[in-house]
Design a protein around this motif. Structure first.
Motif, PDB file in Angstrom:
ATOM      1  N   SER A 107       5.656  -0.801   3.548  1.00 55.06           N
ATOM      2  CA  SER A 107       5.792  -2.273   3.858  1.00 55.06           C
ATOM      3  C   SER A 107       5.719  -3.277   2.963  1.00 55.06           C
TER       4      SER A 107
ATOM      5  N   GLN B  75      -1.430  10.191  17.432  1.00 56.33           N
ATOM      6  CA  GLN B  75      -1.945  11.878  17.561  1.00 56.33           C
ATOM      7  C   GLN B  75      -3.055  12.168  16.665  1.00 56.33           C
TER       8      GLN B  75
ATOM      9  N   PHE C 276       0.748  -1.060   0.039  1.00 58.06           N
ATOM     10  CA  PHE C 276       0.043   0.144   0.184  1.00 58.06           C
ATOM     11  C   PHE C 276       1.090   1.211  -0.399  1.00 58.06           C
TER      12      PHE C 276
HETATM   13  C1  LIG Z   1       7.955   0.785   9.899  1.00 54.45           C
HETATM   14  C2  LIG Z   1       7.246   1.005   8.996  1.00 54.45           C
HETATM   15  C3  LIG Z   1       5.634   0.869   8.037  1.00 54.45           C
HETATM   16  C4  LIG Z   1       5.118   1.996   7.020  1.00 54.45           C
HETATM   17  N1  LIG Z   1       4.262   1.148   6.318  1.00 54.45           N
HETATM   18  C5  LIG Z   1       3.803   2.157   5.109  1.00 54.45           C
HETATM   19  C6  LIG Z   1       2.877   1.140   4.539  1.00 54.45           C
HETATM   20  O1  LIG Z   1       3.226  -0.220   3.873  1.00 54.45           O
HETATM   21  N2  LIG Z   1       2.610   2.050   3.730  1.00 54.45           N
HETATM   22  C7  LIG Z   1       2.243   3.548   3.630  1.00 54.45           C
HETATM   23  O2  LIG Z   1       1.738   4.495   2.203  1.00 54.45           O
HETATM   24  N3  LIG Z   1       3.495   4.113   5.087  1.00 54.45           N
HETATM   25  C8  LIG Z   1       3.787   3.001   5.382  1.00 54.45           C
HETATM   26  N4  LIG Z   1       3.886   4.132   7.443  1.00 54.45           N
HETATM   27  C9  LIG Z   1       4.462   4.985   6.974  1.00 54.45           C
HETATM   28  C10 LIG Z   1       3.272   5.713   7.984  1.00 54.45           C
HETATM   29  O3  LIG Z   1       2.571   5.530   8.278  1.00 54.45           O
HETATM   30  C11 LIG Z   1       4.142   6.864   8.200  1.00 54.45           C
HETATM   31  O4  LIG Z   1       5.274   7.088   8.791  1.00 54.45           O
HETATM   32  C12 LIG Z   1       3.540   7.814   9.508  1.00 54.45           C
HETATM   33  O5  LIG Z   1       1.650   8.302   9.043  1.00 54.45           O
HETATM   34  C13 LIG Z   1       3.563   9.057   9.819  1.00 54.45           C
HETATM   35  O6  LIG Z   1       3.936   9.572   9.000  1.00 54.45           O
HETATM   36  P1  LIG Z   1       5.533  10.366   9.490  1.00 54.45           P
HETATM   37  O7  LIG Z   1       6.116   9.116   9.667  1.00 54.45           O
HETATM   38  O8  LIG Z   1       6.351  11.185   8.499  1.00 54.45           O
HETATM   39  O9  LIG Z   1       5.183  11.723  10.519  1.00 54.45           O
HETATM   40  P2  LIG Z   1       5.215  13.040  10.411  1.00 54.45           P
HETATM   41  O10 LIG Z   1       3.853  13.199  10.251  1.00 54.45           O
HETATM   42  O11 LIG Z   1       6.061  13.645  10.013  1.00 54.45           O
HETATM   43  O12 LIG Z   1       4.588  13.142  11.925  1.00 54.45           O
HETATM   44  C14 LIG Z   1       5.723  13.802  13.350  1.00 54.45           C
HETATM   45  C15 LIG Z   1       5.040  13.666  14.494  1.00 54.45           C
HETATM   46  O13 LIG Z   1       4.383  14.996  14.414  1.00 54.45           O
HETATM   47  C16 LIG Z   1       3.235  14.770  14.388  1.00 54.45           C
HETATM   48  N5  LIG Z   1       2.141  14.548  13.737  1.00 54.45           N
HETATM   49  C17 LIG Z   1       1.718  15.447  12.350  1.00 54.45           C
HETATM   50  N6  LIG Z   1       0.656  16.172  11.909  1.00 54.45           N
HETATM   51  C18 LIG Z   1       0.194  15.890  13.360  1.00 54.45           C
HETATM   52  C19 LIG Z   1      -1.353  17.195  13.980  1.00 54.45           C
HETATM   53  N7  LIG Z   1      -1.599  16.787  12.959  1.00 54.45           N
HETATM   54  N8  LIG Z   1      -1.830  16.473  14.817  1.00 54.45           N
HETATM   55  C20 LIG Z   1      -1.076  16.633  16.215  1.00 54.45           C
HETATM   56  N9  LIG Z   1       0.131  15.954  15.908  1.00 54.45           N
HETATM   57  C21 LIG Z   1       0.947  15.328  14.469  1.00 54.45           C
HETATM   58  C22 LIG Z   1       3.015  12.890  14.949  1.00 54.45           C
HETATM   59  O14 LIG Z   1       1.651  12.273  15.352  1.00 54.45           O
HETATM   60  C23 LIG Z   1       4.053  12.648  14.824  1.00 54.45           C
HETATM   61  O15 LIG Z   1       4.545  12.242  16.241  1.00 54.45           O
HETATM   62  C24 LIG Z   1       4.977   3.150   7.900  1.00 54.45           C
HETATM   63  C25 LIG Z   1       6.164   3.752   8.639  1.00 54.45           C
HETATM   64  C26 LIG Z   1       6.737   2.777   9.126  1.00 54.45           C
HETATM   65  C27 LIG Z   1       8.026   3.522  10.097  1.00 54.45           C
END
Ligand SMILES: Cc1cc2nc3c(=O)[nH]c(=O)nc-3n(C[C@H](O)[C@H](O)[C@H](O)COP(=O)(O)OP(=O)(O)OC[C@H]3O[C@@H](n4cnc5c(N)ncnc54)[C@H](O)[C@@H]3O)c2cc1C
Length: 395
Positions: free
Chosen positions: A168, A380, A133
């Protein structure tokens, strides 16, 4: 599979059917016998467990979330979560194999045409084909409006350029559902994206990086590049501009899977901690006789059971078509993820110094638990969804 209508469902009134209990127990036995003995090695080597994928395929476990007409078992969301929970109790990486397969298939199930479903779902149901995905990008995590991957129409094809991060199974999948910008000038940001299935053997598709991770180390988390990848327009799921809506609909059915992974992790850690407490002697008696240890174990048990019941209720509500599906999915993932983190951390505490070394599985479970608070929307973001739903009801 018994269906419960929305009006007949009193939240909290979950009773598993005979079929669900049989399947849960069969998966637990398989996980105990065949997956648990592999879990430490999968974690240590951080290698994709192809043997576990085969095992799940051979036992028809991939078929759980697929309709019988596509070779699946036609089971409901709760049954899928029971299986993910039992596998994750032994090995969270292995539980994720099933959860990601279900996640990637949901866009086809909710938005695919009968022809598309016939083309792709049988291979996924048998486990012969894997799907990923692809929503997240380097600059688009919690906020999908930052997605830059483009799909530009050229006759009967889309030409896809861009990259995805943290996907993933991206390096082992046969298909990736890619969320790409097709309507950059759409008035509403939520209408910019389309969901397009990309076969990973198409020219221009490349895995550019694999992450080194704290937990779920056997699950490959890939960066994917799309360099002029051409796919037929018939690979688009739903209409142009529906991508965001499809992604959100997908999360309503996939977040419970992550909650199930979390509950399984908590249960696994709780069982190790209880056994250890009975065996470990200090001050001339088992530490299980110490009331502070008992209190820790009791809190861990109560929290795990609460998260489990909430998850099962959420599954039934979502399956019954509640209009509040996004809230139920968010609540069970929020509570499940926080419970897994707390219970696995406390399990390390019960084992003392032995909890901190890899002779026992609880340090692995604690590392694995952290991801359940992050992916498929951070805690969050789950809180935002719950708060929005609550506040809208009480205007
Ligand atoms: C091991 C792993 C597997 C994954 N697998 C997939 C996958 O298969 N497919 C896919 O599409 N994605 C995948 N992801 C991505 C995952 O869904 C994202 O990492 C996650 O949604 C957070 O995005 P980010 O890491 O960019 O954090 P950011 O969005 O940059 O967030 C950083 C911090 O800010 C906070 N924050 C952000 N926006 C807000 C808000 N509006 N209000 C309050 N707090 C906020 C967050 O909670 C977090 O604490 C994977 C990630 C990992 C680490």
């Amino acid at each position: 599979m018994a269906r419960v209508s929305s009006s007949a469902t009193v939240p909290g009134s979950v009773r598993l059917t005979e079929e669900q209990i049989l399947l849960r127990d069969a998966v637990r036995e398989l996980a105990d016998d065949r997956i648990a003995p592999r879990a430490a090695e999968i974690d240590r080597t951080a290698e994709w467990p192809e043997d576990v994928r085969r095992l799940l395929a051979d036992h028809d476990i991939f078929g759980i979330p697929f309709a019988e007409q596509f070779g699946g078992l036609g089971a409901d969301l709760l049954t899928l979560c029971l299986a993910i929970e039992q596998i994750s109790r032994a090995c969270a990486t292995s539980g994720l194999i099933l959860a990601v397969q279900a996640l990637g298939a949901i866009p086809i199930q909710v938005a695919g045409t009968p022809e598309q479903q016939e083309r792709w779902l049988p291979g996924l149901a048998s486990g012969e084909r894997l799907i990923a995905f692809g929503l997240t990008e380097a600059d688009a995590g919690s906020d999908p409006s930052g997605i830059r991957t483009r799909a530009v129409r050229d006759g009967d094809e889309y030409v896809i350029d861009g990259s995805k991060r943290f996907i993933s199974h991206g390096s082992v999948a046969d298909y990736v559902v890619v969320f790409a910008v097709t309507n950059p000038d759409a008035e509403k940001a939520s209408r910019r994206l389309s969901a397009i299935l990309v076969e990973t053997d198409r020219p221009g598709f490349k895995v550019t990086r694999l992450e080194h991770k704290m937990g779920i180390r056997g699950s490959p988390t890939a960066e994917l590049a799309f360099d002029g990848v051409r796919v037929p327009v018939t690979n688009r799921l739903g209409d142009e501009g529906q991508g965001f809506a499809i992604a959100m609909q997908t999360f309503e059915r996939s977040r419970p899977g992550i909650a199930a992974q979390a509950v399984g992790l908590a249960q696994g850690a709780l069982e190790v901690a209880a056994r250890y407490a009975n065996e470990r002697r200090q001050f001339g008696k088992p530490i299980a006789d110490l009331q502070m240890v008992q209190a820790m174990l009791a809190d861990m048990d109560a929290a795990t059971e609460s998260a489990r019941h909430l998850l099962y209720t959420a599954c039934q509500e979502i399956e019954a078509g509640t209009p509040d599906a996004a809230r139920w999915a968010a609540i069970c993932k929020l509570v499940g993820g926080d419970t897994a983190m707390r219970v696995t951390t406390d399990a390390v505490q019960v084992l003392g110094g032995y909890g901190y070394i890899d002779e026992y599985p609880v340090e692995r479970m604690m590392r694995d638990a952290k991801i359940t608070q992050l992916y498929e929307g951070t805690q969050q973001i789950q809180r935002l969804i719950v708060a929005r739903s609550l506040l809208a009801k009480h205007q």
